[in-house]
Scaffold this active site. Sequence first.
Site, PDB file in Angstrom:
ATOM      1  N   SER A 401      -9.227   9.406 -10.725  1.00 47.02           N
ATOM      2  CA  SER A 401      -9.157  10.137  -9.749  1.00 47.02           C
ATOM      3  C   SER A 401      -8.755  11.645 -10.077  1.00 47.02           C
ATOM      4  O   SER A 401      -8.894  12.411  -9.224  1.00 47.02           O
ATOM      5  CB  SER A 401      -8.787   9.426  -8.516  1.00 47.02           C
ATOM      6  OG  SER A 401      -7.710   8.283  -8.800  1.00 47.02           O
ATOM      7  N   HIS A 422     -16.312   9.271  -9.880  1.00 46.83           N
ATOM      8  CA  HIS A 422     -15.281   8.913  -9.327  1.00 46.83           C
ATOM      9  C   HIS A 422     -15.625   8.459  -7.702  1.00 46.83           C
ATOM     10  O   HIS A 422     -16.121   9.356  -6.834  1.00 46.83           O
ATOM     11  CB  HIS A 422     -14.411  10.155  -9.214  1.00 46.83           C
ATOM     12  CG  HIS A 422     -13.392  10.226  -8.226  1.00 46.83           C
ATOM     13  ND1 HIS A 422     -12.592  11.186  -7.455  1.00 46.83           N
ATOM     14  CD2 HIS A 422     -12.461   8.879  -7.902  1.00 46.83           C
ATOM     15  CE1 HIS A 422     -11.542  10.551  -6.789  1.00 46.83           C
ATOM     16  NE2 HIS A 422     -11.562   9.503  -7.115  1.00 46.83           N
ATOM     17  N   GLU A 434     -17.750  11.723  -6.673  1.00 44.48           N
ATOM     18  CA  GLU A 434     -17.855  12.736  -7.505  1.00 44.48           C
ATOM     19  C   GLU A 434     -18.401  12.609  -8.862  1.00 44.48           C
ATOM     20  O   GLU A 434     -17.846  11.600  -9.601  1.00 44.48           O
ATOM     21  CB  GLU A 434     -16.430  13.435  -7.588  1.00 44.48           C
ATOM     22  CG  GLU A 434     -15.848  14.096  -6.178  1.00 44.48           C
ATOM     23  CD  GLU A 434     -14.379  14.370  -6.419  1.00 44.48           C
ATOM     24  OE1 GLU A 434     -14.079  15.404  -5.608  1.00 44.48           O
ATOM     25  OE2 GLU A 434     -13.601  13.853  -7.074  1.00 44.48           O
ATOM     26  N   ASN A 472      -9.580  15.234  -4.290  1.00 44.21           N
ATOM     27  CA  ASN A 472      -8.054  14.828  -4.281  1.00 44.21           C
ATOM     28  C   ASN A 472      -7.134  16.177  -4.761  1.00 44.21           C
ATOM     29  O   ASN A 472      -5.813  16.348  -4.158  1.00 44.21           O
ATOM     30  CB  ASN A 472      -7.723  13.941  -5.588  1.00 44.21           C
ATOM     31  CG  ASN A 472      -8.176  12.410  -4.946  1.00 44.21           C
ATOM     32  OD1 ASN A 472      -8.301  12.262  -3.590  1.00 44.21           O
ATOM     33  ND2 ASN A 472      -8.271  11.526  -5.843  1.00 44.21           N
TER      34      ASN A 472
END
Length: 676
Positions: A401, A422, A434, A472
């Site tokens: 991540s 991800h 992702e 993130n």
Amino acid sequence: MIETKLHQDVLEIIISNAPVNALGAGVRSALSQAIETAQADDQVKVILLRGAGKLFSAGADITEFDQPPTGCTLPAVIDAIEASPKPVVAAIHGTALGGGLELALGCHYRLATPTAKLGLPEVSLGILPGAGGTQRLPRLVGLDAALNMIVSGSPVDATSALAMGLVDRLVDEEDFPTAAIAYARILDAPGRTRDKQVADDAGVLERFAAANARRIRSLDAPKACMTAVKASVELPIDEGLALERKLFAELVGGAQAKALRHAFFAERAAGKIADLPADTPRRPIAKVGVIGAGTMGGGISMNFLLAGMDVTIVEMTQDALDRGVALMRANYEASAKKGRLTREQVEHAMSLLTPTLAFDALADCDLVIEAVYENMEVKKEIFARLDAIAKPGAILASNTSYLSIDEIASATKRPADVLGLHFFSPANIMKLVEVVRGAATADDVLTTGMQVARSIGKVPVVARVCYGFIGNRMLIPRQDNAYAMLLEGATPEQIDRVHTDFGMPMGPLQMIDLAGVDIGWHRDTDRIESLQDALCAAGRWGQKTKAGFYNYDENRKPSPSPVVAEIIDGFRNRAGLKRRDISDDEIVARTLYTMVNEGAKILDENIAQRASDIDVVWLHGYGWPRHKGGPMFWADQIGLTTVSEGLARYADRIGDGFSMAPLLARQSADGGAPDK
Ligand code: CAA
């Protein structure tokens, strides 16, 4: 745009506007013309209306909603069809959605192939069916069914449509449209939907409104849908149609409808890789390997199994493997209990799983996804081992991540075959993936990654390599500022309330509680240097220990924690900070505007392909309210100057290293949009 074919006395009118037969101005005018011409042609006894290609019609051309109306309106075309003295039959295959279905409702008979789907999804675009759907559908199927279809926006299949009276007959798929033409030939007098009465089903509207009040509380469109459907009972049809039209006009230019249209097109744009042609080849993927049977590895595997793909899952110890497999089964069974899966689906999915401790079992997989904990050395070691055993051409993916895909790829001799996939937690539920494109990732590896994600029902978005990728990375300033504001004087409840009032499913601290306060914690209970350290040392690891920023009861219902308040006070005192009142405006600026700021940097650095991709990440990975379009769209709506001024107002408090994104500074000066 419209083709006609005469079959003796039946005139076929075919809507031919690829890719989805949208009813744009050109189609409407040609259709209106064709209906008029058919009236004057003595040879024509019956008119059959259908779509070319894969479907009947996806409805109004959504791109026209942002432009001034031109040409004849869809309601006028539908009125002309309904008034036709010659029977007009809609023959539906594929899908009939929105204005497409409304067109069919104006016809005198409706036929459908067994696989057809029929729906009025306008509510998901922030509008209501604006071409008679709210008045004609209840007249055909009754109030209850019409309310359900219109307010949920979900389509029904042909069999249900037949049962509810929405279609008159199913026609053979293989023999379409010939069978439909043959049926049309035997029809005589047109039956008009407008002449039917809606049964005033006592209390249905009130019960429906009460049952759905919470779900739709901040949304304009479902409320307007209910108002219009109510009018189908209370008003003569022409007055009902006029009210529907008025409500449609009010909604279509409104903020929610604009945001929902943006989301619709953003999702479709996200699937496109800007520098690769649509026909870039892909690698075939039949067998998938997953390394790690923890929550993420298990959740990821569940998607592939449900899609009917073989999955080999590898763990280090039998215990961890058994636990992981048992959790997957338990999750499937929970879905079966809720009626979302059948028992057969659960058993079939589990039968496709091969759990093993043998790493070499991954040797014949076409795609291997590593889902172990976040540690670069561990990941590099795994990729080096994978490199040694994976078959040539296999795609090697990491579910990291945050970490660099390029560095992970450097542990192999085939960096072109490596990319990031991800997933978001819980990986069997959240739609976002992702797809991280490393510096060396081959084009066909990237396109395959996108396609694989789509094939398991996910929404893939391309990201380049940086710490935290798109989602993130934007979370970092939000989280840092939430922690800082707690020390300065805000409460967890206040910070989270600002976010839930905004429409997020949960606030930043509730989200940390859900994910685990202990993520990234050093695990030394004697080393207390931050609020996180203090909470973790006190066993407050979040929902999993029933205590985090909040206390949780057995139903995971949160309540404020005096212990947390004390821990925060203690920290504040030690840091020599004076408690002050924090305004909601400050919370918005420091948690939401900072995210937009980070998003603008991500765009400037080409980590995301386009601003709308960032919005898709937040819509599908973090529950950003769809009717607010996504952070970048929202920023554009409230004005980039508002954002940059808000950031400037609190710049000295936002935290070390805060800098205004150059793109934001540039474009707010120009008054432009955040997209490049
Ligand atoms: N208007 C304009 N463009 C549309 C469109 C529409 N109604 N529906 C789809 N498109 C476009 C998409 O943007 C996409 O364009 P790009 O290729 O340039 O990205 C292209 O058509 C293909 O669409 P999908 O990728 O979505 O294709 P699909 O095969 O996966 O799905 C579909 C097909 C189920 C019809 C899906 O496109 C869909 O759900 N469309 C929207 C349906 C809808 O909401 N209709 C209501 C419109 S509002 C209305 O009708 C108001 C009224 O009352 C008159």
